[in-house]
Design a protein around this motif. Structure first.
Motif, PDB file in Angstrom:
ATOM      1  N   VAL A   4      14.279  -6.213  11.442  1.00 20.91           N
ATOM      2  CA  VAL A   4      13.512  -5.676  12.552  1.00 20.91           C
ATOM      3  C   VAL A   4      14.430  -5.096  13.635  1.00 20.91           C
ATOM      4  O   VAL A   4      14.120  -4.091  14.267  1.00 20.91           O
ATOM      5  CB  VAL A   4      12.577  -6.812  13.041  1.00 20.91           C
ATOM      6  N   MET A   5      15.603  -5.713  13.816  1.00 29.24           N
ATOM      7  CA  MET A   5      16.517  -5.200  14.841  1.00 29.24           C
ATOM      8  C   MET A   5      17.009  -3.803  14.476  1.00 29.24           C
ATOM      9  O   MET A   5      17.194  -2.954  15.344  1.00 29.24           O
ATOM     10  CB  MET A   5      17.713  -6.150  15.020  1.00 29.24           C
ATOM     11  N   GLU A   6      17.200  -3.567  13.171  1.00 31.98           N
ATOM     12  CA  GLU A   6      17.626  -2.227  12.747  1.00 31.98           C
ATOM     13  C   GLU A   6      16.529  -1.204  13.025  1.00 31.98           C
ATOM     14  O   GLU A   6      16.785  -0.105  13.511  1.00 31.98           O
ATOM     15  CB  GLU A   6      17.959  -2.234  11.251  1.00 31.98           C
ATOM     16  N   LEU A  19      17.083  -2.319   4.079  1.00 33.16           N
ATOM     17  CA  LEU A  19      15.818  -1.629   4.347  1.00 33.16           C
ATOM     18  C   LEU A  19      15.749  -0.334   3.560  1.00 33.16           C
ATOM     19  O   LEU A  19      16.762   0.179   3.101  1.00 33.16           O
ATOM     20  CB  LEU A  19      15.719  -1.273   5.842  1.00 33.16           C
ATOM     21  N   ARG A  20      14.535   0.202   3.451  1.00 30.98           N
ATOM     22  CA  ARG A  20      14.409   1.549   2.898  1.00 30.98           C
ATOM     23  C   ARG A  20      14.829   2.554   3.966  1.00 30.98           C
ATOM     24  O   ARG A  20      14.979   2.199   5.147  1.00 30.98           O
ATOM     25  CB  ARG A  20      12.942   1.806   2.512  1.00 30.98           C
ATOM     26  N   ASN A  21      14.990   3.792   3.582  1.00 30.68           N
ATOM     27  CA  ASN A  21      15.339   4.820   4.563  1.00 30.68           C
ATOM     28  C   ASN A  21      14.173   5.019   5.532  1.00 30.68           C
ATOM     29  O   ASN A  21      13.030   5.117   5.099  1.00 30.68           O
ATOM     30  CB  ASN A  21      15.630   6.147   3.879  1.00 30.68           C
ATOM     31  N   GLY A  63      10.748   4.680   3.476  1.00 30.56           N
ATOM     32  CA  GLY A  63      10.736   4.822   2.026  1.00 30.56           C
ATOM     33  C   GLY A  63       9.746   5.912   1.662  1.00 30.56           C
ATOM     34  O   GLY A  63       9.800   7.007   2.198  1.00 30.56           O
ATOM     35  N   ARG A  64       8.787   5.553   0.804  1.00 35.15           N
ATOM     36  CA  ARG A  64       7.794   6.553   0.420  1.00 35.15           C
ATOM     37  C   ARG A  64       6.515   6.481   1.267  1.00 35.15           C
ATOM     38  O   ARG A  64       5.551   7.186   0.985  1.00 35.15           O
ATOM     39  CB  ARG A  64       7.461   6.410  -1.065  1.00 35.15           C
TER      40      ARG A  64
END
Lengths: 221, 243
Positions: free
Chosen positions: B222-224, B22-24, B44-45
């Motif tokens: 999605v779990m993250e 994933l992105r941050n 992300g952005r």
């Protein structure tokens, strides 16, 4: 310390113990909204941390008259729903007189919710010892979810304000609180109420408030 | 056009991520004072602000439903959120996103508890990269919890794309624009388990097996995000404890 639960968290597997703030699906009990989990042997419930006031029968509320109609008053009670006070439920009312001679728009009252129908139309009554029109004093507004802490266990917090400072406090379930007494002492109570609101989900609150009032009293003298 | 840009080099994506990374994400709950519930989210952005009001009186009155609350969802992109200035106001795209997102959230909100009232959700995209609708749903979901609205669970959302023949999680703008397919998902999560799919859209083409793989990847991602959503809400109340 009580733990925080989020909507959908599984809190029990026995549907018999489901209390306020829970829902049951397929025999399991889940939390309905964000709150603190209160678990005992006979019941689990979720104490809300946030949320609007939803009227229920028997609640004492503080409201503002929004409209005077032919048969009564429409009262705003800090909720998605407004309440109706029929003229017959106001003990001050005498027939053949105009309704706005008793209560005008923007007047505040302490009333009790007599009834609420499934369409969420609330009817008020003022036929109770605690109910009255408000003509003096101060109104403090807090988050309705924090009201139980301001009242305290069996009204301990209200008694504390009455005994320590001689300030009369009427807490509306809708988050509006009426204070009456010496102006400087009312200031102390107002501050104390804001502390309770801010720290409602922590423990040992009554002790801290007692201490706060003692300190404030010493400062004033 | 896609021949000119290599989107995948040495098993890494254009921004150096792995396929299933994933992105941050940064989530902060309760940032707006006047809203009943709110959330600021960066993915992300993407920069998203969500606000929830309600349950409150329906305005205009004739929209009120006598048996349940109505849910209104407004997805809006700020004119400065994209490289070329976007004309302000709703357009075909944002009206559609508002509708599908609203339907996803309606499925978990207990509207039957608040007849004749409305729950209004506003999400503003302050800066857009790909997957802004999924980021908006994640933010809206946290804001709804923060508002204390009764719900059956939480909605968590993520997109999956097909880029240069690979199925990748959470695409960025380049992957979205030059990839072969883009599929936003939203899941209904209860007690840390995925209960059902609340939203699924797709543009581009995928085979059946690729779609199955996409669902798997989305579930993992999605779990993250769900964990981060939980943490964001918990953090708000634990910080208050320390004071």
């Amino acid at each position: 310390m009580r733990s925080i639960v989020l909507p959908g968290d599984l809190i029990a597997t026995n549907p018999k113990v489901a209390g306020h703030g829970t829902y049951i699906e397929n025999g399991k009990v889940y939390a309905k909204f964000l709150g603190l989990l209160d678990k005992t042997d006979t019941q689990v419930r979720v104490i809300p941390l946030r949320g609007k006031y939803i009227p229920s029968a028997g609640d004492v509320v503080v409201g503002v008259v929004k409209e005077v109609t032919a048969h009564g008053w429409i009262v705003e009670i800090n909720s998605p729903y407004e309440a109706f006070l029929p003229s017959t439920e106001n003990p001050e009312y005498k027939p053949n007189k105009k309704l706005n001679e008793f209560l005008e728009v923007d007047d505040m009252i302490i009333a009790k919710i007599a009834n609420i129908d499934p369409k969420m139309r609330a009817t008020l009554t003022m036929k109770d010892r605690i109910c009255r029109p408000i003509r003096f004093g101060r109104i403090v507004v807090i988050n309705p979810a924090r009201v139980p802490r301001v009242i305290g266990k069996k009204g301990s917090m209200i008694k504390l304000f009455k005994n320590e400072l001689g300030v009369q406090v009427v807490v509306g379930q809708n988050g509006l609180i009426w204070l009456s007494g010496d102006r400087r002492k009312v200031n102390v109570v107002e501050e104390a109420i804001y502390i309770i609101e801010r720290e409602a989900h922590t423990e040992g609150l009554t002790d801290r408030i007692t201490e706060f009032i003692k300190r404030r009293k010493a400062e004033n003298e | 056009m896609s021949e000119d840009i290599k989107l995948i080099v040495n098993g890494k994506r254009i921004d150096g991520r792995a396929f299933d990374e994933l992105r941050n994400i940064r989530i902060e709950a309760g940032v707006l004072k006047n809203a009943d519930g709110s959330c600021y989210l960066e993915m992300g952005r993407n920069k998203i602000m969500a606000a929830v009001y309600g349950p409150r009186k329906v305005q205009p009155r004739h929209l009120a439903d006598p048996v349940k609350a109505i849910v209104r969802y407004r997805y809006n992109m700020a004119p400065f959120s994209v490289e070329e200035r976007k004309r302000p106001g709703p357009d075909r795209r944002s009206v559609e996103i508002s509708k599908v997102s609203r339907e996803a959230l309606e499925s978990i909100i207990m509207t039957e508890l608040f007849p004749r009232s409305s729950i209004d959700i506003f999400v503003e995209v302050l800066q857009a990269d790909a997957g802004s609708r999924t980021a908006c749903l994640n933010a809206a979901s946290v804001a709804l919890v923060d508002a204390g609205i009764p719900m059956r669970g939480i909605i968590t959302s993520v997109a999956v794309a097909k880029v240069d023949g690979h199925i990748v999680l959470d695409p960025v703008k380049e992957e979205d624009n030059f990839g072969e397919a883009d599929i936003p998902f939203a899941f209904f999560i209860r007690n840390g388990k995925i209960e059902s799919i609340a939203l699924l859209q797709m543009d581009g083409k995928l085979t059946k097996n690729e779609l199955i793989e996409a669902v798997k990847l989305a579930k993992k991602g999605v779990m993250e995000i769900y964990k981060l959503q939980r943490e964001a809400i918990m953090k708000k109340y634990i910080v208050e404890d320390v004071e």
